[in-house]
Design an enzyme around this catalytic site. Structure first.
Site, PDB file in Angstrom:
ATOM      1  N   HIS A  56       0.771  -1.396  -0.100  1.00  0.00           N
ATOM      2  CA  HIS A  56      -0.216  -0.164  -0.017  1.00  0.00           C
ATOM      3  C   HIS A  56       0.843   1.271   0.226  1.00  0.00           C
ATOM      4  O   HIS A  56       1.387   1.579   0.921  1.00  0.00           O
ATOM      5  CB  HIS A  56      -0.944  -0.093   1.115  1.00  0.00           C
ATOM      6  CG  HIS A  56      -1.841   0.921   1.191  1.00  0.00           C
ATOM      7  ND1 HIS A  56      -3.218   1.044   1.015  1.00  0.00           N
ATOM      8  CD2 HIS A  56      -1.912   2.330   1.326  1.00  0.00           C
ATOM      9  CE1 HIS A  56      -3.922   1.856   1.137  1.00  0.00           C
ATOM     10  NE2 HIS A  56      -3.106   3.123   1.161  1.00  0.00           N
ATOM     11  N   HIS A  58       1.417   5.406  -2.058  1.00  0.00           N
ATOM     12  CA  HIS A  58       0.891   6.469  -2.955  1.00  0.00           C
ATOM     13  C   HIS A  58       2.106   7.221  -3.618  1.00  0.00           C
ATOM     14  O   HIS A  58       2.607   8.251  -3.209  1.00  0.00           O
ATOM     15  CB  HIS A  58       0.226   7.594  -2.203  1.00  0.00           C
ATOM     16  CG  HIS A  58      -0.947   7.082  -1.476  1.00  0.00           C
ATOM     17  ND1 HIS A  58      -2.293   7.400  -2.200  1.00  0.00           N
ATOM     18  CD2 HIS A  58      -1.290   6.283  -0.459  1.00  0.00           C
ATOM     19  CE1 HIS A  58      -3.399   6.634  -1.365  1.00  0.00           C
ATOM     20  NE2 HIS A  58      -2.496   6.171  -0.696  1.00  0.00           N
ATOM     21  N   GLN A 151      -9.501   9.536  -4.989  1.00  0.00           N
ATOM     22  CA  GLN A 151      -9.468  10.001  -3.701  1.00  0.00           C
ATOM     23  C   GLN A 151     -10.543  10.706  -3.305  1.00  0.00           C
ATOM     24  O   GLN A 151     -10.774  10.774  -1.917  1.00  0.00           O
ATOM     25  CB  GLN A 151      -8.225  10.857  -4.059  1.00  0.00           C
ATOM     26  CG  GLN A 151      -7.813  11.839  -2.742  1.00  0.00           C
ATOM     27  CD  GLN A 151      -7.272  10.982  -1.666  1.00  0.00           C
ATOM     28  OE1 GLN A 151      -5.918  10.856  -1.650  1.00  0.00           O
ATOM     29  NE2 GLN A 151      -7.911  11.022  -0.419  1.00  0.00           N
ATOM     30  N   HIS A 209      -9.379   1.802  -0.152  1.00  0.00           N
ATOM     31  CA  HIS A 209      -9.067   2.672   1.359  1.00  0.00           C
ATOM     32  C   HIS A 209     -10.481   2.246   1.982  1.00  0.00           C
ATOM     33  O   HIS A 209     -11.589   2.719   1.253  1.00  0.00           O
ATOM     34  CB  HIS A 209      -9.065   3.959   1.003  1.00  0.00           C
ATOM     35  CG  HIS A 209      -7.578   4.122   0.430  1.00  0.00           C
ATOM     36  ND1 HIS A 209      -6.944   3.942  -0.716  1.00  0.00           N
ATOM     37  CD2 HIS A 209      -6.455   4.800   1.313  1.00  0.00           C
ATOM     38  CE1 HIS A 209      -5.825   4.201  -0.561  1.00  0.00           C
ATOM     39  NE2 HIS A 209      -5.434   5.135   0.259  1.00  0.00           N
ATOM     40  N   GLU A 212     -10.919   4.236   6.669  1.00  0.00           N
ATOM     41  CA  GLU A 212      -9.840   5.013   7.481  1.00  0.00           C
ATOM     42  C   GLU A 212     -10.650   6.062   8.271  1.00  0.00           C
ATOM     43  O   GLU A 212     -10.645   7.284   7.809  1.00  0.00           O
ATOM     44  CB  GLU A 212      -8.840   5.435   6.345  1.00  0.00           C
ATOM     45  CG  GLU A 212      -7.662   6.069   7.065  1.00  0.00           C
ATOM     46  CD  GLU A 212      -6.693   6.622   6.117  1.00  0.00           C
ATOM     47  OE1 GLU A 212      -7.051   6.787   4.658  1.00  0.00           O
ATOM     48  OE2 GLU A 212      -5.773   6.954   6.131  1.00  0.00           O
ATOM     49  N   ASP A 308       2.562   3.224   3.096  1.00  0.00           N
ATOM     50  CA  ASP A 308       1.395   4.059   2.509  1.00  0.00           C
ATOM     51  C   ASP A 308       2.033   5.717   1.934  1.00  0.00           C
ATOM     52  O   ASP A 308       1.699   6.044   1.195  1.00  0.00           O
ATOM     53  CB  ASP A 308       0.414   4.465   3.881  1.00  0.00           C
ATOM     54  CG  ASP A 308      -0.734   5.020   3.401  1.00  0.00           C
ATOM     55  OD1 ASP A 308      -1.246   5.244   2.439  1.00  0.00           O
ATOM     56  OD2 ASP A 308      -1.623   5.329   4.447  1.00  0.00           O
TER      57      ASP A 308
END
Ligand SMILES: [Zn+2]
Length: 424
Positions: A56, A58, A151, A209, A212, A308
């Protein structure tokens, strides 16, 4: 035989084994292999592992810390807002350069496979194009798997579903989502249904996701498990973060975990980020926020640890070191038993490799000769020391080397300086 690595310890507990490599593949593993070769590498009793895997990440945001400003509150929501401020100013060239720099860091740390989410809410799909280019360029030495990540919410953001499908058409591998960021719980559930049906139709994996949040009523993981089961997506669906589970009612979780297991849903915790971003609305006691890792493992649910973020709108630190990630996960989850500590090593190696569906991963005959030699005797010592990567190998070729950790002390009460290895 091209190369033989002698006298290595393996993560499964085998000690003093040799590993023979030919044409980029492991061809034999065993004690004192009687093979002729032009090249021998002495592991000297150190741990030889398949490479680290980050399930995971970005990569479109990495190394952008401080652009255009830093996250003042330290919250997830300010991070998302900050990323929204940065997005219009991104250029493809800068994005590619930052991603390639991060991949260099990763290789140096023996991290040779990364699943990165890529934001598809920008109609230009500039980040998608950039990361597809990065994926091509790093392919000889690093497996980069991309997730089409809405997102700002696949239902909440205009064009997001269209853009997500465009990104998949361009070559992005996995369907993403963010149900807890949709406008309502109902919209969140609807987003999970739409995205799972699309993935089933296209024969793709799903990684959302999911929850969260510190809100114990954020229960989209239940819907994700339901849709995975209904659509027969067993083993192909992953819930990332799952931080609301930290705050859920215990009775509810006792029903939830068997549903996840039945549906073949994988879980990914992101210890560095979860401990940093969650609990920000708390005074004291302050929640840790990380999901229930040992409980899920006990229920038979595969759990990986992801990095992450590294130096981006959400997190100001990080260094592509999956041993740092494992160490934080171990501490936050209080996984201090011997087997639990080895579980933490598996959570940054073999478990994420299975979640990504990597082929030929492992230290066994037939596997790719993708290996990392650590300055430690076993997985627990590797985590304890965040051990130096003596050697990183891809397809039988050495692509990175680091010296063992040494220290030389010059102490006032001793006549001679003292040299020693920091792990012995
Ligand atoms: Zn993430």
């Amino acid at each position: 035989m091209d190369v033989v690595i002698r006298n290595a310890n393996l993560a499964d507990g085998q000690q003093g084994v040799d590993v023979a490599i030919e044409q980029g593949r492991i061809v034999a593993v065993g004690p004192r292999l009687a093979v002729q070769t032009g090249r021998e590498i002495d592991a000297d009793g150190d741990l030889l592992s398949a490479p680290f895997v980050d399930a995971h990440f970005h990569m479109d945001a990495t190394l952008s810390y401080g652009l255009p400003r830093v996250n003042a509150s330290g919250t997830l929501l300010e991070g998302i807002a900050l990323w929204g401020e940065l997005k219009p100013h991104l250029t493809q060239q800068a994005l590619i350069e930052r991603a390639l720099q991060y991949c260099d860091w990763a290789v140096a740390r023996g991290l040779l496979a990364i699943r990165s989410h890529v934001d598809i809410c920008d109609d230009r799909l500039l980040a998608v194009e950039a990361l597809l280019e990065v994926k091509r360029r790093v392919a000889p030495y690093l497996d980069l798997q991309l997730v089409a990540f809405p997102q700002d919410g696949v239902l909440r953001a205009p064009n997001a579903l269209i853009n997500l499908k465009r990104a998949i058409g361009m070559g992005v591998d996995v369907v993403g989502g963010i149900p807890h960021f949709e406008r309502t719980m109902a919209d969140g559930a609807e987003s999970v249904r739409i995205l799972c049906e699309y993935a089933a139709d296209q024969g793709l994996m799903v990684d959302m996701h999911c929850d969260e949040s510190d809100d114990p009523m954020s229960r989209h993981i239940e819907t994700l498990a339901y849709q995975s089961n209904r659509l027969g997506l067993h083993g192909r669906v992953t819930g990332s973060h799952l931080t609301s589970m930290h705050s859920m009612d215990n009775y509810y979780v006792s029903k939830l975990l068997p549903l996840m297991r039945e549906a073949g849903v994988n879980a990914i915790a992101n210890p560095l980020i979860n401990i940093t971003l969650q609990g920000r609305h708390d005074t004291y006691p302050k929640r840790r926020g990380m999901t229930r890792v040992p409980e899920m493992l006990a229920a038979g649910i595969p759990v990986a640890f992801g990095h992450d973020c590294v130096m981006d709108p959400w997190y100001s630190l990080g260094s592509a070191d999956m041993l740092e990630v494992a160490q934080m996960g171990l501490h936050v989850a209080q996984m201090t038993g011997q087997e639990a500590m080895r579980d933490c090593f598996r959570a940054v190696t073999s478990t994420p490799a299975a979640i990504l569906g990597l082929q030929g991963y492992g230290v066994a005959p037939g596997c790719h000769a993708d290996l990392v030699l650590l300055d430690a005797a076993d997985p627990v010592e590797a985590i304890r020391l965040r051990a130096a990567r003596r050697m990183v190998m891809r397809r039988g070729k050495i692509i990175a080397e680091s010296p063992r950790a040494h220290a030389r002390l010059s102490l006032p009460d001793r006549p001679d300086s003292v040299n020693f290895r920091l792990n012995r």
